[in-house]
Scaffold this motif. Structure first.
Motif, PDB file in Angstrom:
ATOM      1  N   ALA A   1      54.081 -81.291  74.239  1.00 40.60           N
ATOM      2  CA  ALA A   1      55.448 -81.806  74.247  1.00 40.60           C
ATOM      3  C   ALA A   1      55.916 -82.079  72.809  1.00 40.60           C
ATOM      4  N   LEU A   2      55.024 -82.623  71.977  1.00 41.47           N
ATOM      5  CA  LEU A   2      55.401 -82.930  70.593  1.00 41.47           C
ATOM      6  C   LEU A   2      55.540 -81.646  69.767  1.00 41.47           C
ATOM      7  N   LEU A   3      54.744 -80.620  70.096  1.00 40.97           N
ATOM      8  CA  LEU A   3      54.876 -79.320  69.415  1.00 40.97           C
ATOM      9  C   LEU A   3      56.313 -78.825  69.578  1.00 40.97           C
ATOM     10  N   TYR A   4      56.831 -78.973  70.785  1.00 39.80           N
ATOM     11  CA  TYR A   4      58.216 -78.577  71.063  1.00 39.80           C
ATOM     12  C   TYR A   4      59.192 -79.405  70.221  1.00 39.80           C
TER      13      TYR A   4
ATOM     14  N   PHE B   1      64.335 -74.845  74.739  1.00 44.20           N
ATOM     15  CA  PHE B   1      64.355 -75.933  75.723  1.00 44.20           C
ATOM     16  C   PHE B   1      63.561 -75.551  76.974  1.00 44.20           C
ATOM     17  N   VAL B   2      63.523 -74.251  77.299  1.00 46.52           N
ATOM     18  CA  VAL B   2      62.707 -73.806  78.430  1.00 46.52           C
ATOM     19  C   VAL B   2      61.235 -74.113  78.139  1.00 46.52           C
ATOM     20  N   LEU B   3      60.785 -73.740  76.930  1.00 49.08           N
ATOM     21  CA  LEU B   3      59.404 -74.040  76.551  1.00 49.08           C
ATOM     22  C   LEU B   3      59.157 -75.555  76.529  1.00 49.08           C
ATOM     23  N   GLY B   4      60.125 -76.284  75.999  1.00 51.23           N
ATOM     24  CA  GLY B   4      59.996 -77.739  75.936  1.00 51.23           C
ATOM     25  C   GLY B   4      59.890 -78.348  77.321  1.00 51.23           C
ATOM     26  N   SER B   5      60.738 -77.866  78.235  1.00 57.61           N
ATOM     27  CA  SER B   5      60.708 -78.380  79.600  1.00 57.61           C
ATOM     28  C   SER B   5      59.378 -78.013  80.258  1.00 57.61           C
ATOM     29  N   GLY B   6      58.861 -76.822  79.946  1.00 56.66           N
ATOM     30  CA  GLY B   6      57.539 -76.437  80.434  1.00 56.66           C
ATOM     31  C   GLY B   6      56.477 -77.415  79.966  1.00 56.66           C
TER      32      GLY B   6
END
Lengths: 209, 209, 209, 209
Positions: free
Chosen positions: A87-90, A121-126
């Protein structure tokens, strides 16, 4: 084997605070005299200001959301540390698509730039779905958080994921509408708040240092 | 003469959080129109994304490791502050070899870049070995940590040092395998956790602010 | 009218942690192929590595010194916040003379660069003398700190100021010796520690969060 | 529904500490040999030093002000998090007008640059007025803070807003006087401190971790 979440919270808060502050470094100073007056140069930077404000808002809402989720967690484990790391990577990645957006918001490749921005944001939500799943699977929710609340939280995160996929696809056609929808989704997210039990917030206020 | 580790922990956490967030600044925005479309430009940055994700993971695991080690320490002394400073010097240095790696991952000098990147981990592991030795020599481990556990910790850090020397040499021949081995080593490190005594984690959770 | 020093400490720690981590941003990646091999390029950056390590050490010792001074303070006032701000202004400035030093360490203007670098420490020492004077004048030392200790602290800070003026002048003649003397002074500073009273460190460990 | 302000305070402190430290990145190293000696180059950077010191002072005073305001708040709500976000958006933006000021302080467009710089403070003051209004409307002041004190605080923030509008307009005519007035206003702000009740500061010192 487990411990409280205070140090993981402090580390995450630090990362959020730094990522949100680094955004400004992507705006570079216009050089007066080269292309018209300084005033013209400052006005011509509107895509940078917009991208800056947008990403600031995105990271702020993500911080509020993260904060609210971690309030319900009773302990830290290795899988939680890794999922939180994703999550922090995002969060730390956001300044880059922001700069891409700012550089292309007024140009011909705006739809690619917005799709890349929304795709982040898709990756972040993932990553956040992974975080919630890790908390649920490790039974790390506080005892006051009942199964129904956990179900609602997980459904909420899944729905957000689907919306971000949709806005990314939409960005290829109508980029500005996609950006507006992203803001709307986050304004809506701010209205939801999972309540574990009436007594917990007060207790939390004492526990959190 | 000694005091608790809360302030050295907070300072170290800050350095870790900043170093992990600064990594993104090394990725610069591709200029659309110059060399093909924006999309081509974004895809061509894959070495930057890979180096970014790799170093993010490295700093995250180092933070977890540091966190786990300092949990076992009862007090701060000057030598400890200096040895911890050496460990943090390594952490703040990581963005530079990351940028070197990103700039050369797809080029002809990839083995030099990977060797430089892995060589940084040798120095970093040296700093952490110094930190562990300083804690042991100053008898700064909490009383619950028995001699056997200390022995295991020190052996573990020495073995990691040897592995990092080996991967650095390997990088000169097969750079990508050396990178993969580095990830594998760190995934393995995450599985180890030194247990001082059953009651300490709970106590720690109360002590840490 | 006054309050504890916990929030001013946390803010100062944040500034120290960020300034020490930003130093790495001044080292830029050598471009392979342009001037010889990547290896030659990395080796040619030795002035940057040296300046980076030197300034890291300077900020680390300054943090330890600041930490030790503030341990003896019982309350925060407006003048203290301003004087502490001056000390932090110096800390945040350090990355700039470091970059100047790195750019000129191997060149013909090395004595100007080292004098500018050491001159920064004169201003910094001036700010810390102001901080100590503000604490003493506002009677903000903890009651356990007796007049004799305060006298020794103030004398110590005044002597350091004089030494920094001397090394700055020396830098104009023998720059590298001036740098070496700066390191020696700071290694010596690390050996001094003002003891308020036997019981305070333990009490401090409980008060500091 | 509400909780203590400790985590919003920690996050805000982080943002303040980072923004104040990032200011130095805007000063770039002069290249010796290109335009006269290194010494000439360092002296020619005086607008950068001035802008750096000015913005450092502005952020420091803003931090003190924010700190003083939040001391009087008993709980966090969503509107408060959003309004505080607006105030932090302003704080993170400051490095950009600072860089614009530094690049133009010695040039022909100094009045535009100073007006842009001061105009940022108008927006910032607007954000802080919003923050105070949100606290007042949500009845989030601690019970010890009486209606009269709240009235004085709100009036104070409104007056500051008007002064910043005035200095921005003044900057178009006499830019340097406008900058001097900004410093004077902030030095005056430092002298004001809202006292909730005699016992609160001490209590606060215990509550704040």
């Amino acid at each position: 084997m487990t411990e409280g979440t205070s140090r993981i919270d402090a580390f995450s808060d630090g990362v959020f605070a730094i990522a949100i502050t680094l955004l400004i470094l992507e705006i570079s100073v216009p050089h007066a005299g080269v292309e018209g007056s300084l005033w013209t140069g400052l006005v011509a930077l509107w895509p940078s200001y917009l991208a800056f404000a947008l990403s600031f808002f995105v990271i702020l809402v993500t911080w509020v959301t993260h904060h609210d989720l971690m309030r319900l967690v009773r302990a830290t484990t290795r899988p939680l540390q890794l999922a939180n790391g994703c999550a922090l990577l995002y969060v730390t990645f956001i300044p880059f698509p922001t700069a891409v957006l700012a550089a292309n918001l007024g140009g011909s490749e705006v739809s690619t730039a917005v799709a890349f921005y929304c795709g982040t944001f898709v990756l972040g939500s993932g990553a956040f779905n992974l975080l919630v799943a890790t908390i649920a699977r490790g039974q790390l929710f506080r005892p006051e958080v009942d199964a129904q609340t956990i179900g609602r939280i997980r459904r909420g995160y899944r729905i957000t994921f689907v919306i971000y996929v949709a806005t990314t696809l939409m960005a290829l056609v109508t980029p500005l509408l996609a950006l507006a929808l992203n803001v709307a989704v986050r304004l809506h997210l701010l209205r939801i708040r999972y309540q574990p039990a009436p007594s917990v917030p007060r207790q939390e206020a004492q526990l959190t240092p």
